[in-house]
Design an enzyme around this catalytic site. Structure first.
Site, mmCIF file in Angstrom:
data_model
loop_
_atom_site.group_PDB
_atom_site.id
_atom_site.type_symbol
_atom_site.label_atom_id
_atom_site.label_comp_id
_atom_site.label_asym_id
_atom_site.label_seq_id
_atom_site.Cartn_x
_atom_site.Cartn_y
_atom_site.Cartn_z
ATOM 1 N N ARG A 139 2.200 13.050 10.271
ATOM 2 C CA ARG A 139 0.900 12.974 9.588
ATOM 3 C C ARG A 139 0.174 11.761 10.163
ATOM 4 N NH1 ARG A 139 -1.209 9.644 5.829
ATOM 5 N NH2 ARG A 139 -2.532 10.428 4.166
ATOM 6 N N ASP A 183 0.840 -1.194 0.000
ATOM 7 C CA ASP A 183 0.000 0.000 0.000
ATOM 8 C C ASP A 183 0.883 1.255 0.000
ATOM 9 O OD1 ASP A 183 -2.185 1.645 -0.004
ATOM 10 O OD2 ASP A 183 -2.591 1.459 2.144
ATOM 11 N N HIS A 210 -2.768 0.686 12.032
ATOM 12 C CA HIS A 210 -2.478 -0.703 11.678
ATOM 13 C C HIS A 210 -0.986 -0.875 11.452
ATOM 14 C CE1 HIS A 210 -3.718 1.708 8.133
ATOM 15 N NE2 HIS A 210 -2.543 1.301 7.671
ATOM 16 N N GLN A 245 -2.798 -5.268 6.096
ATOM 17 C CA GLN A 245 -2.722 -4.158 7.059
ATOM 18 C C GLN A 245 -3.667 -4.465 8.209
ATOM 19 O OE1 GLN A 245 -3.614 -1.437 3.805
ATOM 20 N NE2 GLN A 245 -1.957 -0.097 4.451
ATOM 21 N N ASP A 276 -2.088 9.106 10.292
ATOM 22 C CA ASP A 276 -2.778 8.394 9.226
ATOM 23 C C ASP A 276 -4.089 7.763 9.709
ATOM 24 O OD1 ASP A 276 -2.662 7.221 6.508
ATOM 25 O OD2 ASP A 276 -2.600 5.330 7.599
ATOM 26 N N GLU A 316 -5.193 13.187 9.289
ATOM 27 C CA GLU A 316 -5.671 12.740 7.978
ATOM 28 C C GLU A 316 -7.053 12.122 8.180
ATOM 29 O OE1 GLU A 316 -5.951 9.744 4.472
ATOM 30 O OE2 GLU A 316 -5.354 9.099 6.457
ATOM 31 N N HIS A 338 -1.680 12.015 -2.744
ATOM 32 C CA HIS A 338 -1.324 10.717 -3.327
ATOM 33 C C HIS A 338 -2.545 9.802 -3.362
ATOM 34 C CE1 HIS A 338 -1.472 9.819 0.890
ATOM 35 N NE2 HIS A 338 -1.478 8.540 0.604
ATOM 36 N N ASP A 339 -3.620 10.212 -2.678
ATOM 37 C CA ASP A 339 -4.837 9.396 -2.628
ATOM 38 C C ASP A 339 -5.861 9.882 -3.641
ATOM 39 O OD1 ASP A 339 -4.221 7.444 -0.736
ATOM 40 O OD2 ASP A 339 -4.703 8.759 0.943
ATOM 41 N N ARG A 347 -4.543 4.290 -7.759
ATOM 42 C CA ARG A 347 -3.912 5.514 -7.250
ATOM 43 C C ARG A 347 -2.487 5.677 -7.797
ATOM 44 N NH1 ARG A 347 -4.748 4.715 -0.978
ATOM 45 N NH2 ARG A 347 -4.086 2.654 -1.655
HETATM 46 C C1 GLC Z 1 -4.331 6.676 4.387
HETATM 47 C C2 GLC Z 1 -3.327 6.844 3.271
HETATM 48 C C3 GLC Z 1 -3.643 5.865 2.188
HETATM 49 C C4 GLC Z 1 -3.585 4.484 2.752
HETATM 50 C C5 GLC Z 1 -4.456 4.344 4.005
HETATM 51 C C6 GLC Z 1 -4.126 3.106 4.769
HETATM 52 O O1 GLC Z 1 -5.620 6.964 3.990
HETATM 53 O O2 GLC Z 1 -3.338 8.148 2.797
HETATM 54 O O3 GLC Z 1 -2.774 6.006 1.102
HETATM 55 O O4 GLC Z 1 -4.014 3.567 1.786
HETATM 56 O O5 GLC Z 1 -4.268 5.406 4.908
HETATM 57 O O6 GLC Z 1 -2.933 3.276 5.502
#
Ligand code: GLC
Length: 629
Positions: free
Chosen positions: A279, A139, A182, A249, A281, A323, A387-388, A504
């Site tokens: 950041r 990922d 995770h 994950q 996540d 995020e 990036h998403d 992505r």
């Molecule tokens: C966040 C990241 C994304 C990832 C997800 C799982 O949303 O920006 O790219 O797939 O977390 O870690």
């Protein structure tokens, strides 16, 4: 084992021990200030646990040790940040984000790119996940196997710490992800949990059969339906484990305070390498409770606040960026000086694209009016794309007020941006299309989504307009590196086995030597976009009105015009006006009559007379210094 008591008893006991152990004075001062808060949070999170007090005491001890080991340069940065707490709200702030391998080959390549980052004016560099993670699909590194080891293909942890110091000397704060919802299935905690090793059994959420997974899945949402249905995956031995995202994950179990302590240790380790912003996540998912959506639960906030309190003791200069790509009512709940000081602004991002597709600025205008304000001491991170994927996270209630129905509107936007509607300028690709729910999201680079790939005449202007908004609404603007030279989609991902299933990757192109070379050539889109964007960046840096977050929506009385004032000192403001339409529009003199007629176009560096109204060309955006009467 002793349970936590809500009174001050536990706190004074722990502080007493710290005093007796002759902890560093500065640390003691931090602990005196933040331990009561941490304690109160622990009472709420772990009050029922028999090991509550011990866990709290060992987290504090962890913080104490981490402070002792904290490099001197970082401690002096902590003090500097403490004396200028609004440092991140300056008009000089500018973020950049990139993948280490795709952008520069490895950490040493990132160091070599510092002169370019300085040329752009970056003060913040987010390096995408760079930790050890599984071979093949990880990922994009969001499946972490060790928080203390850098992926060997990119470099080492020592190199990362050295890079952080080099960046700091160049005035750039290092930002990395803290992927704490995770770990990868290869992380040693995961291996131990599956093996049932003592102390690790409850690190993850593992169930012997489908009873609990079925019960949870009645109310949870599917996040990566292309990978697996529901929120659980099956282990080889038949048991089921919680995996919100990819099957590799595995979600951690924060109801267990040992998990909190272990993660706090990883966080403090990273802080001491010189990371200045974490950041955070996937914050919405970190707490689970049966019968709920398991998203944005109250405990998710308590956990973040507890991590925040630990940091204030041991690495106080560090900031959290949330995020939370969720409903706007929820996004805002993560933002406070005691929780996450920074947050992505997914609403502004999505509505910028919405406005460009519909040629109607009203939803974005409404969001600026009612959803932009933030608590003091916090800031948005405004971006054009990440990036998403892009998800259409606006509130249906907001849209309904404008006569827009949420579901069909999202459908329209998805079709538009993946190139399925007639006359579209966009060349995006769908992501996680769910035929059952009709849900989908959109991927694509800024240049490809905005029309440059399709050769649309407005493509470059839209790229500039979108950035001009992200650069002028306040907070920290964040550039996806490569967008400044108009990089297009990379369809090659479809031929790379570990990327093919995740669209992505289409918008995560490798850095292109050609686009970089073209940035000085005005005959190319890269050259034109780069020079126009560079001008905006330079103007932003020298425009104090663009600092902070104060914004007053301005009704330009034209449907396709987004307009707002950024108030400054001594009666001056910057008026931003952006026309998302494909043809010119006029803001009439009467609408502008509350402003003195003499104004200055900051980007063109030329005077403007508002007395006759303002004509905005197709996709035109202006930053005007005005005086209110
Ligand atoms: C966040 C990241 C994304 C990832 C997800 C799982 O949303 O920006 O790219 O797939 O977390 O870690």
């Amino acid at each position: 084992m002793t349970q936590l008591s809500p009174g001050p008893h536990d706190v004074s006991h722990i502080l007493g021990d710290l005093n007796a152990s002759r902890a560093d004075r500065e640390f003691l001062a931090h602990a005196e200030m933040h331990l009561p808060r941490l304690h109160a949070l622990f009472v709420r999170l772990y009050g029922q646990r028999p090991d509550g007090v011990e866990r709290l005491a060992s987290v504090v001890d962890l913080a104490r040790r981490s402070w002792t080991e904290r490099p001197r340069a970082l401690k002096s940065l902590d003090r500097e940040r403490d004396s200028t707490p609004d440092w991140f709200e300056s008009e000089r702030m500018l973020g950049g984000v990139c993948y280490v391998d795709r952008y520069a080959g490895g950490l040493s390549g990132i160091r070599d790119a510092i002169p370019y980052f300085r040329e752009l004016g970056l003060t913040y560099l987010h390096l995408m996940p760079l930790f050890e993670s599984p071979e093949g699909n990880s990922d994009g590194g969001y499946a972490v196997s060790s928080y203390r080891r850098v992926n060997p293909a990119l470099g080492t942890m020592d190199e990362l710490a050295a890079l952080a110091a080099d960046l700091r000397r160049a005035g750039i704060s290092l930002v990395v992800d803290f992927i704490f919802n995770h770990t990868s299935n290869e992380h040693e905690w995961a291996q131990k949990a599956v093996a049932g090793e003592a102390g690790f059994e409850d690190f993850y959420l593992i169930y012997p059969d489908r009873e609990m997974p079925d019960a949870f899945e009645r109310t949870t949402r599917e996040i990566f339906p292309d990978d697996h249905p529901g929120s659980f995956v099956q282990l080889d031995d038949g048991r089921w484990i919680w995996a919100t995202f990819y099957h590799f994950q595995w979600d951690l179990n924060y109801a267990n305070p040992a998990v909190f302590e272990a993660m706090a240790g990883e966080m403090l380790f990273l802080a001491n390498q010189g990371v200045e912003i974490l950041r955070m996540d996937a914050v919405a998912f970190i707490w689970k409770q049966l019968g709920t959506t398991c998203e944005s639960l109250p405990e998710a906030h308590l956990l973040l606040q507890a991590f925040n309190a630990v940091l204030r003791m041991a690495a106080p200069g560090l900031l959290f960026k949330s995020e939370a790509i969720v409903h706007p009512d929820e996004v805002i709940t993560y933002i406070s000086p005691d929780e996450c000081q920074l947050s992505y602004n997914p609403l502004q991002m999505a509505l910028t694209w919405e406005a460009l597709a519909t040629r109607d600025g009203r939803l974005l205008q409404q969001a600026l009016e009612r959803r932009h304000a933030l608590p003091e001491g916090t800031a948005w991170v405004n971006y054009v794309r990440s990036h998403d994927d892009i998800g259409w996270t606006f509130a249906d209630e907001d849209a309904a007020e404008l006569g827009i129905e949420g579901y069909p509107h999202r459908r329209f936007l998805n079709d538009f941006y993946v190139g399925r509607s007639e006359g579209t300028f966009a060349r995006g690709v769908p992501f996680q299309e769910n035929p059952r729910t009709g849900d989908a999201r959109v991927t694509g680079t800024t240049a490809s989504l905005a029309g440059i790939e399709a050769g649309d005449a407005g493509g470059e202007d839209r790229v500039i307009l979108a950035h001009a908004l992200a650069l002028s609404t306040g907070g920290i603007p964040l550039l996806y590196l490569g967008d400044e030279v108009a990089q297009l989609n990379d369809y090659g991902y479809a031929d790379r086995a570990e990327e093919a299933g995740d669209s992505r990757w289409v918008h995560r192109p490798f850095r292109s030597a050609q686009s970089d070379a073209d940035r000085t050539d005005a005959r190319t889109p890269a050259g034109r976009v780069f020079s126009r964007l560079s001008r905006l960046l330079a103007v932003r840096r020298s425009t104090p009105e663009l600092a902070g977050n104060d914004l007053v929506a301005f009704d330009a009385r034209v449907r396709s015009v987004v307009a707002f004032l950024r108030p400054g000192d001594s009666g001056f403001s910057v008026l931003v006006v952006a026309n998302v339409d494909d043809s010119a529009v006029e803001i009439d003199a009467l609408t502008l009559s509350g402003l003195a007629p003499e104004a200055l176009d900051l980007v063109a560096a030329s005077p403007v007379w508002l007395g006759a109204g303002v004509t905005l060309g197709a996709h035109d955006v202006r930053w005007l210094r005005v005086r209110t009467r």
